[in-house]
Design an enzyme around this catalytic site. Sequence first.
Site, PDB file in Angstrom:
ATOM      1  N   CYS A 184      -0.413   4.062   2.321  1.00 24.73           N
ATOM      2  CA  CYS A 184      -0.193   3.761   3.736  1.00 24.73           C
ATOM      3  C   CYS A 184       1.259   3.980   4.155  1.00 24.73           C
ATOM      4  O   CYS A 184       1.525   4.523   5.230  1.00 24.73           O
ATOM      5  CB  CYS A 184      -0.562   2.303   4.033  1.00 24.73           C
ATOM      6  SG  CYS A 184      -2.186   1.794   3.461  1.00 24.73           S
ATOM      7  N   ASP A 185       2.193   3.557   3.321  1.00 22.36           N
ATOM      8  CA  ASP A 185       3.592   3.460   3.762  1.00 22.36           C
ATOM      9  C   ASP A 185       4.582   4.333   3.006  1.00 22.36           C
ATOM     10  O   ASP A 185       5.760   4.369   3.366  1.00 22.36           O
ATOM     11  CB  ASP A 185       4.050   1.993   3.652  1.00 22.36           C
ATOM     12  CG  ASP A 185       3.218   1.059   4.520  1.00 22.36           C
ATOM     13  OD1 ASP A 185       2.770   1.502   5.595  1.00 22.36           O
ATOM     14  OD2 ASP A 185       3.011  -0.101   4.128  1.00 22.36           O
ATOM     15  N   CYS A 207       0.834  -1.203   0.000  1.00 24.80           N
ATOM     16  CA  CYS A 207       0.000   0.000   0.000  1.00 24.80           C
ATOM     17  C   CYS A 207       0.867   1.252   0.000  1.00 24.80           C
ATOM     18  O   CYS A 207       1.457   1.609   1.029  1.00 24.80           O
ATOM     19  CB  CYS A 207      -0.932   0.001   1.210  1.00 24.80           C
ATOM     20  SG  CYS A 207      -1.965   1.467   1.325  1.00 24.80           S
TER      21      CYS A 207
END
Length: 308
Positions: free
Chosen positions: A138-139, A135
């Site tokens: 997300c990261d 992701c």
Amino acid sequence: MSEKKCDVAIIGGGPAGLTAAIYSARARLDTLIIEKAAPGGQVNLSDLVENYPGFPGGISGPELVEKMVEQAKGFGTEIISAEVTGLSQEAGRKVISTGGGEISAKAVIVASGSSPRHLGVPGEEEFGGRGVSYCAVCDGAFFKDKPIAVVGGGDAALTEAVFLTRFASRVALIHRRQEFRGEKINQEKVRNDKKIELYLGQTVSEVRGENAVSSVSLRHVESGEEKDLAVNGLFVAIGHLPGSGFVKGFLDLDEDGFIIVDENVRTKVPGVYVAGDVRKGAKRQLATAVSDGAAAAIEVEEWLEQAT
């Protein structure tokens, strides 16, 4: 477990399912979550969640899940461990088949999620959460000014590669074919971005490092030649597998197996709703899963009021 009855059965105990349970149980509906593994789903794999509202310094995935579970149970939600194998309808009630027996519910929310496709190469599982990610949103921020790689040739991989240039010093885009499968406009963006390096006709054969990812091994598809590529992060964007096998033939699925719903997360079967990553068009973010769960529970409450 013999036959069990409830007002609302929620299949899946991730953020979407837990949020639906909080809303449903708070509305004084007898609410049951059926989860085959530990509650929380993919969020349990996140060491730090920074983009969920209310936690300015971030919060670990397991800690956030623990709070959600506590809140859902606090309103009276029951959580059982079972794998759902089928969903059907009999005499107006929904019947959920599991390995331990059947569950009868007035309404059902399917929140069974999806899981990212993995490469299946050495080092991938070992470095999950330590450089290997599925992701970008997300990261990505964890890789500021660091070299990273993205694997995939569809729109997801192309858009993630462009997105990650906001953070990374360079982005290596790796695809096993010589041509991308994504839309032309996304291909143009990738080819015109000076931060993106293309590695076409190549695959990742191994992920390497000590405490975290430090390189990946690339294998040329035609020649078989291998070489190391120094990166601190590897983003795998080769698709997702929806947890929808148990509704096949009962609900409408798209060509990839995601459940088709309308704008109010309703399926073609009255009293059956879908929340989170298993539905067609889901954004696969924690906040959107929570939104889906709330919407589904509100729809269920309104539908039950009209049905009685």
